[in-house]
Enzyme design. Structure first.
Site, PDB file in Angstrom:
ATOM      1  N   SER A 266      62.281  81.553  49.773  1.00 47.31           N
ATOM      2  CA  SER A 266      62.991  82.202  48.678  1.00 47.31           C
ATOM      3  C   SER A 266      64.313  81.509  48.368  1.00 47.31           C
ATOM      4  O   SER A 266      64.960  80.917  49.248  1.00 47.31           O
ATOM      5  CB  SER A 266      63.245  83.672  49.016  1.00 47.31           C
ATOM      6  OG  SER A 266      64.369  83.812  49.859  1.00 47.31           O
ATOM      7  N   GLU A 293      62.416  73.697  48.736  1.00 55.68           N
ATOM      8  CA  GLU A 293      61.650  74.064  47.543  1.00 55.68           C
ATOM      9  C   GLU A 293      61.589  75.579  47.554  1.00 55.68           C
ATOM     10  O   GLU A 293      61.128  76.191  48.515  1.00 55.68           O
ATOM     11  CB  GLU A 293      60.254  73.440  47.604  1.00 55.68           C
ATOM     12  CG  GLU A 293      59.506  73.508  46.278  1.00 55.68           C
ATOM     13  CD  GLU A 293      58.597  74.703  46.198  1.00 55.68           C
ATOM     14  OE1 GLU A 293      58.919  75.624  45.409  1.00 55.68           O
ATOM     15  OE2 GLU A 293      57.590  74.740  46.914  1.00 55.68           O
ATOM     16  N   CYS A 327      54.571  79.400  44.228  1.00 52.87           N
ATOM     17  CA  CYS A 327      55.859  79.204  43.551  1.00 52.87           C
ATOM     18  C   CYS A 327      55.657  78.588  42.179  1.00 52.87           C
ATOM     19  O   CYS A 327      56.530  78.681  41.322  1.00 52.87           O
ATOM     20  CB  CYS A 327      56.781  78.346  44.415  1.00 52.87           C
ATOM     21  SG  CYS A 327      55.979  76.878  45.063  1.00 52.87           S
ATOM     22  N   GLU A 425      61.322  86.578  39.490  1.00 50.82           N
ATOM     23  CA  GLU A 425      60.144  86.121  40.223  1.00 50.82           C
ATOM     24  C   GLU A 425      59.552  87.290  41.006  1.00 50.82           C
ATOM     25  O   GLU A 425      60.229  87.897  41.836  1.00 50.82           O
ATOM     26  CB  GLU A 425      60.509  84.993  41.187  1.00 50.82           C
ATOM     27  CG  GLU A 425      59.291  84.436  41.908  1.00 50.82           C
ATOM     28  CD  GLU A 425      59.638  83.403  42.962  1.00 50.82           C
ATOM     29  OE1 GLU A 425      58.866  82.438  43.120  1.00 50.82           O
ATOM     30  OE2 GLU A 425      60.671  83.559  43.636  1.00 50.82           O
TER      31      GLU A 425
END
Length: 542
Positions: A266, A293, A327, A425
Site C-alpha cells: 500500500s 511499487e 494494483c 483505490e
C-alpha cells in the site's frame, strides 16, 4: 575462479498452458490441489540453516472457504528478526564473492523446477491461498515467476557487460558490487511471482535478504522457499520471517547495516517506511535504496471511435480478473455518451455469464477476495453507493461471506467524475464508470490525468490515430504502463517493464534491468599502464 566469458541461455517467455478439459496439466493441478487441500502444513521461520518453530502460530485458510485450515505458520519475535539480520550479514561475504555464473545457475535451475516438477504445486498453492482461478495462477505463479528468473539472469549479464571506454594507456573497468549491508523484502499477497521476485532479484545481484511475505500468502510462499532450497540457494542468503509487520520493520530499520528495501504494497505503508528511513538516516552505514511499487487507480478511456466489443471485453478482464485485486486493475472507466448504450448492454450480458465460486471448479471466472477486512471494506463502499445521489449501482452489488469472501462484480455509474470510488483505490471487483460528452474529449483527458493521486496503469481505446496520439501525450504522467487498445493489466516480463510514479511508487520497472541496477553499487577501477614520474605538466615549461 573459472576463466571464460560465459553466455547464459537466451531468456524466453514461458508459454501459458491452456488447462483445457482432459488436458494433462488440468489433471495434474487438480490432483495437487486436492492433496494440498487435505493436508495441513506447518511453516517455520527460515533463518540461516535453521527452521525455527516458535510455537506462536496462526492458521492459514482459503479465502473461498475461510473455515478450512490448510496449515499453520510460526510468528517471529524481535530476537528472531535480529537473528535473521545477523545470519544475513554473516552470509554476505561468501555470497557476494561467489562468481556471478554460480548465482545465475541457482536461479535458472529454480525457473526450470517451477516450469516442470513444481508447476502444479505452486499453481495449486496459489489457487488455495489467494483464491486465483487456474488461468490467473498459471500466468502468475508459474509463467511470470519463471520469466522473472530467466530474464533477470539475462539482465544481470547485460549490466555486467556495460563497461566504460578505455584506451591504450588506461584500462577503465566498472564493477557492479552488491550493496553494503542487507536488503529487506516486503511482499504482497496478490502475486506469487512478486513474492518470489522481490527477494530473488536483490539476491541475484549478490545481496543478502530478510524477507517478510504477506500473512495471506505464506501458504504459496512455502513453495517458493522449497524451490529455492532445491535449486541450491545457500543458507542465510534469503532469511524468511513472518509476523507483526510493525515490529519486524522497526527492528530492520534500526539496524546500521540496513541497505535497502524492496517493497510492494500500500501507498500509505510505503510512505511510512520512507519517513522512518529518513528519520534514521544519520544512523545508517550507507544511504539505503528505497524501491517500491504501491497503489493504483487505473483507468480505461474509450474514444467515440472505439470498438464496443473490444472496450467491453478488455474492461471486464481488466476490472474483474482475480477479483480486481491487482494494483493494475481497471477501477475507473470513461465512456463517451454515444457508445454508452451499446457498452452498457454488452457489459450486462457478459457480466451475467460470469460464474463465481471455488477456483477448484474451472467454470468459475470469479472467486473470493483475500480476507474479511477486504470484504468489509468493499461492502462499505458498495452500500454507500446505494445511498448516494451521485452514484448508482447498475450491475452487481451483492456479496456473501458465510462460506467465503465473495463479492459480486459490481459496476457503479457516477454522475460526479470525482465521486469517491473514482478516486479511491478499493482493491476489489468494483468498477466505477463516468459518461462524458463526445465533444469533451480534450477536457476528459485532463480529467483522467487529474482525478487520481496514482499513476500506475491506464488504457485508451480508439480507432482514430490522432486521438491515440492526443491521449498518449496528455496522459504521459498518468500511467507508467500505458496500453493502446488493450486492458491495463498483464504486463509481461521482458516485454512491458512494470511500474508507475506519483503515489504508485518509484517506477523502478520490475521485469527489466532498471530494477536490478538498484541492487548494485558500481565501483570504477582505473588502471594506468605507464604512470607519470614527474608532477610537472608541459605548460610549466614557460
Amino acid at each position: 575462479m573459472l576463466k571464460g566469458f560465459f553466455h547464459v541461455p537466451k531468456a524466453v517467455n514461458e508459454p501459458v498452458k491452456s488447462y483445457a478439459p482432459n488436458s494433462p496439466e488440468k489433471a495434474a493441478v487438480l490432483a495437487a490441489y486436492k492433496k494440498m487441500w487435505n493436508e495441513k502444513i506447518d511453516v517455520p521461520l527460515y533463518i540461516g540453516s535453521e527452521e525455527i518453530r516458535t510455537g506462536n502460530t496462526r492458521n492459514m485458510t482459503a479465502p473461498h472457504d475461510h473455515q478450512h485450515v490448510v496449515g499453520t505458520y510460526h510468528l517471529a519475535e524481535k530476537s528472531h528478526v535480529e537473528k535473521a539480520i545477523a545470519n544475513a550479514l554473516e552470509s554476505r561475504t561468501r555470497w557476494a564473492n561467489m562468481a556471478w555464473e554460480q548465482r545465475a545457475a541457482i536461479f535458472l535451475k529454480a525457473a526450470e523446477l517451477i516450469a516442470g516438477p513444481y508447476r502444479a504445486k505452486i499453481n495449486a498453492a496459489t489457487m488455495i491461498a489467494q483464491s486465483k482461478n487456474i488461468f490467473q495462477a498459471e500466468i502468475d505463479a508459474s509463467c511470470e515467476l519463471i520469466d522473472f528468473l530467466r530474464y533477470n539472469v539475462e539482465f544481470m549479464t547485460q549490466i555486467y557487460n556495460d563497461q566504460p571506454k578505455s584506451d591504450s594507456a588506461v584500462w577503465n573497468r566498472l564493477e557492479y558490487r552488491p550493496l553494503e549491508g542487507f536488503i529487506y523484502a516486503i511482499t504482497p499477497f496478490n502475486f506469487t511471482a512478486i513474492a518470489a521476485n522481490l527477494p530473488a532479484s536483490a539476491a541475484m545481484m549478490g545481496n543478502v535478504v530478510v524477507w517478510k511475505p504477506s500473512d495471506s500468502q505464506v501458504f504459496s510462499a512455502k513453495v517458493i522457499i522449497d524451490v529455492f532450497k532445491e535449486a541450491g540457494l545457500p543458507d542465510g542468503v534469503i532469511n524468511v520471517v513472518f509476523g507483526d509487520a510493525q515490529m519486524i520493520s522497526e527492528t530492520i530499520f534500526a539496524s546500521r547495516d540496513f541497505a535497502g528495501v524492496h517493497f510492494t504494497g500500500s501507498t500509505h505503508v510505503f510512505k511510512d517506511i520512507w519517513k522512518t528511513i529518513g528519520g534514521n538516516i544519520h544512523h545508517y552505514k550507507t544511504y539505503p535504496r528505497i524501491v517500491g511499487e504501491t497503489g493504483g487507480k487505473d483507468f480505461v478511456l474509450a474514444h467515440p471511435s472505439a470498438d464496443v466489443s473490444q472496450v467491453v471485453a478488455n474492461t471486464l478482464r481488466g476490472a474483474f480478473e482475480f477479483q480486481g485485486q491487482k494494483c493494475s486493475a481497471a477501477s475507473r472507466a470513461y465512456f463517451p455518451k454515444s457508445l454508452w448504450p451499446a457498452i452498457k448492454e454488452e457489459m450486462g450480458k457478459e457480466l451475467a455469464s460470469m460464474k463465481m465460486g471455488s477456483p477448484e471448479d474451472f467454470s468459475n471466472f470469479i472467486t473470493a477476495v483475500i480476507h474479511e477486512g477486504s470484504f468489509d471494506k468493499l461492502v462499505s463502499y458498495i452500500e454507500q453507493a446505494k445511498k448516494d445521489t451521485d452514484a448508482e449501482i447498475i450491475f452487481g452489488g451483492n456479496y456473501d461471506k458465510s462460506k467465503g469472501y465473495f463479492v459480486e462484480p459490481t459496476v457503479i455509474l457516477a454522475s460526479n467524475p470525482k465521486y469517491t470510488t473514482m478516486e479511491t483505490e478499493l482493491f476489489g471487483p468494483v468498477l466505477t464508470v463516468y459518461i462524458y460528452e463526445d465533444a469533451k474529449w480534450n477536457e476528459t483527458l485532463k480529467l483522467v490525468d487529474e482525478t487520481s493521486e496514482y499513476a500506475l496503469t491506464g488504457a485508451v481505446f480508439s480507432q482514430d490515430r490522432y486521438a491515440i496520439e492526443e491521449a498518449t501525450v496528455a496522459l504521459q504522467n498518468a500511467a507508467g504502463n500505458f496500453y493502446v487498445n488493450d486492458k491495463p493489466t498483464g504486463a509481461v516480463v521482458g516485454m512491458q517493464p512494470f511500474g508507475g510514479a506519483r503515489a504508485s511508487g518509484t517506477n523502478d520497472k520490475a521485469g527489466s534491468a532498471l530494477n536490478l541496477l538498484r541492487w548494485v553499487s558500481p565501483r570504477t577501477i582505473k588502471e594506468t599502464f605507464v604512470t607519470p614520474r614527474d608532477y610537472r605538466y608541459p605548460f610549466l615549461g614557460e
